[in-house]
Design a protein around this motif. Structure first.
Motif, PDB file in Angstrom:
ATOM      1  N   TYR A 152       6.313  33.373  27.312  1.00  0.00           N
ATOM      2  CA  TYR A 152       5.382  34.123  26.785  1.00  0.00           C
ATOM      3  C   TYR A 152       6.127  35.451  26.344  1.00  0.00           C
ATOM      4  CZ  TYR A 152       1.357  37.200  26.819  1.00  0.00           C
ATOM      5  OH  TYR A 152       0.515  38.151  26.465  1.00  0.00           O
ATOM      6  N   ALA A 155       7.787  34.886  23.171  1.00  0.00           N
ATOM      7  CA  ALA A 155       6.989  34.812  22.045  1.00  0.00           C
ATOM      8  C   ALA A 155       6.137  35.965  21.680  1.00  0.00           C
ATOM      9  CB  ALA A 155       5.727  33.701  22.471  1.00  0.00           C
ATOM     10  N   TYR A 156       5.862  36.903  22.728  1.00  0.00           N
ATOM     11  CA  TYR A 156       5.308  38.289  22.400  1.00  0.00           C
ATOM     12  C   TYR A 156       6.232  39.101  21.604  1.00  0.00           C
ATOM     13  CZ  TYR A 156       3.272  42.860  22.993  1.00  0.00           C
ATOM     14  OH  TYR A 156       2.639  44.043  22.554  1.00  0.00           O
ATOM     15  N   GLY A 159       5.786  37.953  17.939  1.00  0.00           N
ATOM     16  CA  GLY A 159       4.827  38.499  17.492  1.00  0.00           C
ATOM     17  C   GLY A 159       4.834  39.821  17.150  1.00  0.00           C
ATOM     18  N   LYS A 162       6.676  40.499  13.877  1.00  0.00           N
ATOM     19  CA  LYS A 162       5.605  40.148  12.962  1.00  0.00           C
ATOM     20  C   LYS A 162       4.685  41.252  12.902  1.00  0.00           C
ATOM     21  CE  LYS A 162       2.556  36.634  12.844  1.00  0.00           C
ATOM     22  NZ  LYS A 162       1.919  35.302  13.368  1.00  0.00           N
ATOM     23  N   LEU A 174      -1.976  44.427  19.219  1.00  0.00           N
ATOM     24  CA  LEU A 174      -0.843  43.542  20.052  1.00  0.00           C
ATOM     25  C   LEU A 174      -0.673  44.363  21.232  1.00  0.00           C
ATOM     26  CD1 LEU A 174       0.524  40.845  20.022  1.00  0.00           C
ATOM     27  CD2 LEU A 174       2.623  42.064  19.146  1.00  0.00           C
ATOM     28  N   LEU A 177      -2.974  44.017  24.021  1.00  0.00           N
ATOM     29  CA  LEU A 177      -2.860  42.509  24.678  1.00  0.00           C
ATOM     30  C   LEU A 177      -1.636  42.726  25.816  1.00  0.00           C
ATOM     31  CD1 LEU A 177      -3.202  39.818  24.913  1.00  0.00           C
ATOM     32  CD2 LEU A 177      -1.712  39.318  23.299  1.00  0.00           C
ATOM     33  N   THR A 253      -2.606  32.487  23.214  1.00  0.00           N
ATOM     34  CA  THR A 253      -1.790  33.212  22.101  1.00  0.00           C
ATOM     35  C   THR A 253      -0.913  32.676  21.285  1.00  0.00           C
ATOM     36  OG1 THR A 253      -0.137  33.621  24.139  1.00  0.00           O
ATOM     37  CG2 THR A 253      -1.819  35.412  23.861  1.00  0.00           C
ATOM     38  N   ARG A 254      -0.976  31.264  21.405  1.00  0.00           N
ATOM     39  CA  ARG A 254      -0.110  30.351  20.445  1.00  0.00           C
ATOM     40  C   ARG A 254      -0.472  30.387  19.038  1.00  0.00           C
ATOM     41  NH1 ARG A 254       2.893  26.688  22.841  1.00  0.00           N
ATOM     42  NH2 ARG A 254       1.711  26.102  24.733  1.00  0.00           N
ATOM     43  N   PRO A 255      -1.665  30.455  18.689  1.00  0.00           N
ATOM     44  CA  PRO A 255      -1.931  30.755  17.294  1.00  0.00           C
ATOM     45  C   PRO A 255      -1.653  31.907  16.608  1.00  0.00           C
ATOM     46  CG  PRO A 255      -4.014  30.107  18.761  1.00  0.00           C
ATOM     47  CD  PRO A 255      -2.973  30.582  19.643  1.00  0.00           C
ATOM     48  N   ASP A 256      -1.460  31.542  15.279  1.00  0.00           N
ATOM     49  CA  ASP A 256      -1.071  32.664  14.442  1.00  0.00           C
ATOM     50  C   ASP A 256      -2.014  33.671  14.537  1.00  0.00           C
ATOM     51  OD1 ASP A 256      -0.549  32.942  10.921  1.00  0.00           O
ATOM     52  OD2 ASP A 256       0.014  34.369  12.478  1.00  0.00           O
ATOM     53  N   PHE A 257      -1.670  35.115  14.655  1.00  0.00           N
ATOM     54  CA  PHE A 257      -2.410  36.190  15.031  1.00  0.00           C
ATOM     55  C   PHE A 257      -2.789  36.652  13.608  1.00  0.00           C
ATOM     56  CE2 PHE A 257      -2.493  35.482  19.267  1.00  0.00           C
ATOM     57  CZ  PHE A 257      -1.940  36.380  19.925  1.00  0.00           C
ATOM     58  N   TYR A 261      -5.860  39.435  13.187  1.00  0.00           N
ATOM     59  CA  TYR A 261      -5.730  41.016  12.988  1.00  0.00           C
ATOM     60  C   TYR A 261      -6.744  41.380  11.886  1.00  0.00           C
ATOM     61  CZ  TYR A 261      -1.339  40.805  15.399  1.00  0.00           C
ATOM     62  OH  TYR A 261      -0.258  40.576  16.611  1.00  0.00           O
TER      63      TYR A 261
HETATM   64  N1  LIG Z   1       0.857  34.157  18.355  1.00  0.00           N
HETATM   65  C1  LIG Z   1       1.121  35.376  18.036  1.00  0.00           C
HETATM   66  C2  LIG Z   1       2.524  35.902  18.928  1.00  0.00           C
HETATM   67  C3  LIG Z   1       2.313  36.096  20.226  1.00  0.00           C
HETATM   68  C4  LIG Z   1       2.671  35.121  21.395  1.00  0.00           C
HETATM   69  C5  LIG Z   1       2.623  35.517  22.430  1.00  0.00           C
HETATM   70  C6  LIG Z   1       2.065  36.683  22.939  1.00  0.00           C
HETATM   71  C7  LIG Z   1       1.483  37.406  22.046  1.00  0.00           C
HETATM   72  C8  LIG Z   1       1.627  37.170  20.571  1.00  0.00           C
HETATM   73  C9  LIG Z   1       1.536  35.773  16.563  1.00  0.00           C
HETATM   74  O1  LIG Z   1       1.052  35.044  15.802  1.00  0.00           O
HETATM   75  O2  LIG Z   1       1.450  36.775  16.088  1.00  0.00           O
END
Ligand SMILES: N[C@@H](Cc1ccccc1)C(=O)O
Ligand SMILES: C[C@H](O)[C@H](O)[C@H]1CNc2nc(N)[nH]c(=O)c2N1
Ligand SMILES: [Fe+2]
Length: 296
Positions: A152, A155-156, A159, A162, A174, A177, A253-257, A261
């Motif tokens: 996690y 991945a954060y 993210g 990005k 973000l 979060l 939180t897996r999907p594209d944010f 946004y």
């Molecule tokens: N899935 C988020 C990335 C992310 C993953 C896990 C925690 C927070 C953010 C994105 O596409 O930006």
């Protein structure tokens, strides 16, 4: 504090095209910590270990035991890195303090967790305004031993890199979060509500307040609700969000944010203490003791 760390030459990690400079990395000046520094660590460590059983999440307590941190002295980052590297591939790096956001995210994206090299003064035992060694090492590092949370956090970080490219509003969404999960998150366990957020678990006052006070709201996790919600940096939180499991957090939180946004850009932010009609309310706070505005 007599210790003045030797600055490591700007690490140059070339990511193929553009070299990325990891800024602000310092060696942990372990030999220079004073007896007072080690005593501060011992006091804070013992005090939290005293009150966390029954309050901290099972995963946190298990991970902290697996790390084998000693209350008797400030741990050596190099020793923790052997255990942590073995468990999840994460490494600690020493830093001066808060890093520019992009540097912070880039470290997380590469499984490097920045840990402040200095520890607070005895007069700051109960409150400090920026993350010190105790907050980072005791609060954040243990859960990096848990493979789910380790994933996690990486991945954060990705993210964050990005979101930084998308713009300041995305970054703010973000950051909220991070605030309401990594820093101040609660989790529902069979025994009841438990703490996993580092900002809570490294604070005696907030470890008690977050679970037992009547003042704050406690609301079920909702990704977009959290990303809209402002927070406090100068007091205990007015609202805590509760996950059912780390798996729930990872799935959500897996999907594209990116589309999220865009959607959030059309909606107003939510004041830190507000309860919305479709919130999954576990506890509606009394709001007693809340200072006037000060939400960020
Ligand atoms: N899935 C988020 C990335 C992310 C993953 C896990 C925690 C927070 C953010 C994105 O596409 O930006
Ligand atoms: C995620 C958000 O940007 C947050 O404020 C970051 C910024 N820089 C940081 N830098 C360090 N060293 N430690 C942190 O926790 C943070 N937090
Ligand atoms: Fe933190």
């Amino acid at each position: 504090m007599s210790a003045q760390p030797r600055r490591v030459e700007n690490l140059h990690t070339d990511k193929g095209k553009v070299p990325v400079y990891a800024t602000g990395i310092v060696e942990q000046p372990w030999d220079d910590y004073s007896a007072e520094d080690h005593a501060t660590w011992a006091t804070l460590f013992a005090r939290q270990r005293e009150i966390l059983p029954g309050r901290a999440s099972d995963a946190f307590l298990r991970a902290q035991d697996a790390m084998g941190m000693s209350p008797h002295a400030i741990p050596k980052y190099a020793e923790l890195n052997r255990v942590l590297g073995e468990a999840t591939g994460w490494q600690l790096i020493g830093v001066e303090g808060l890093l520019p956001e992009l540097d912070f995210f880039d470290h997380l994206a590469n499984r490097r967790f920045p840990v402040t090299w200095w520890i607070r003064k005895p007069g700051q035992i109960d409150y400090i305004e920026e993350p010190d060694l105790f907050h980072d090492l005791f609060g954040h590092v243990p859960l990096l031993m848990d493979p789910r949370f380790a994933d996690y956090m990486q991945a954060y970080g990705r993210g964050g890199v990005k979101a930084h490219a998308i713009g300041p509003d995305a970054l703010q969404n973000l950051t909220r979060l991070y605030w309401y999960t990594v820093e101040f998150g609660l989790i529902r366990e069979s025994g009841g509500l438990r703490i996993y957020g580092s900002g809570i678990v490294s604070s005696k006052g907030e470890s008690i307040h977050a679970l037992e006070s009547d003042a704050p709201n406690r609301i079920g996790f909702d990704l977009e609700r959290i990303m809209r919600t402002r927070y406090r940096i100068d007091t205990y939180q007015k609202t805590y969000f509760v996950i059912d499991s780390f798996e729930q957090l990872i799935e959500a939180t897996r999907p594209d944010f990116t589309p999220i946004y865009s959607r959030l850009a059309e909606q107003p932010s939510v004041p830190a203490g507000e309860v919305l009609a479709d919130d999954a309310v576990l506890h509606r706070g009394s709001g007693e003791g809340w200072a006037s505005d000060g939400d960020v």
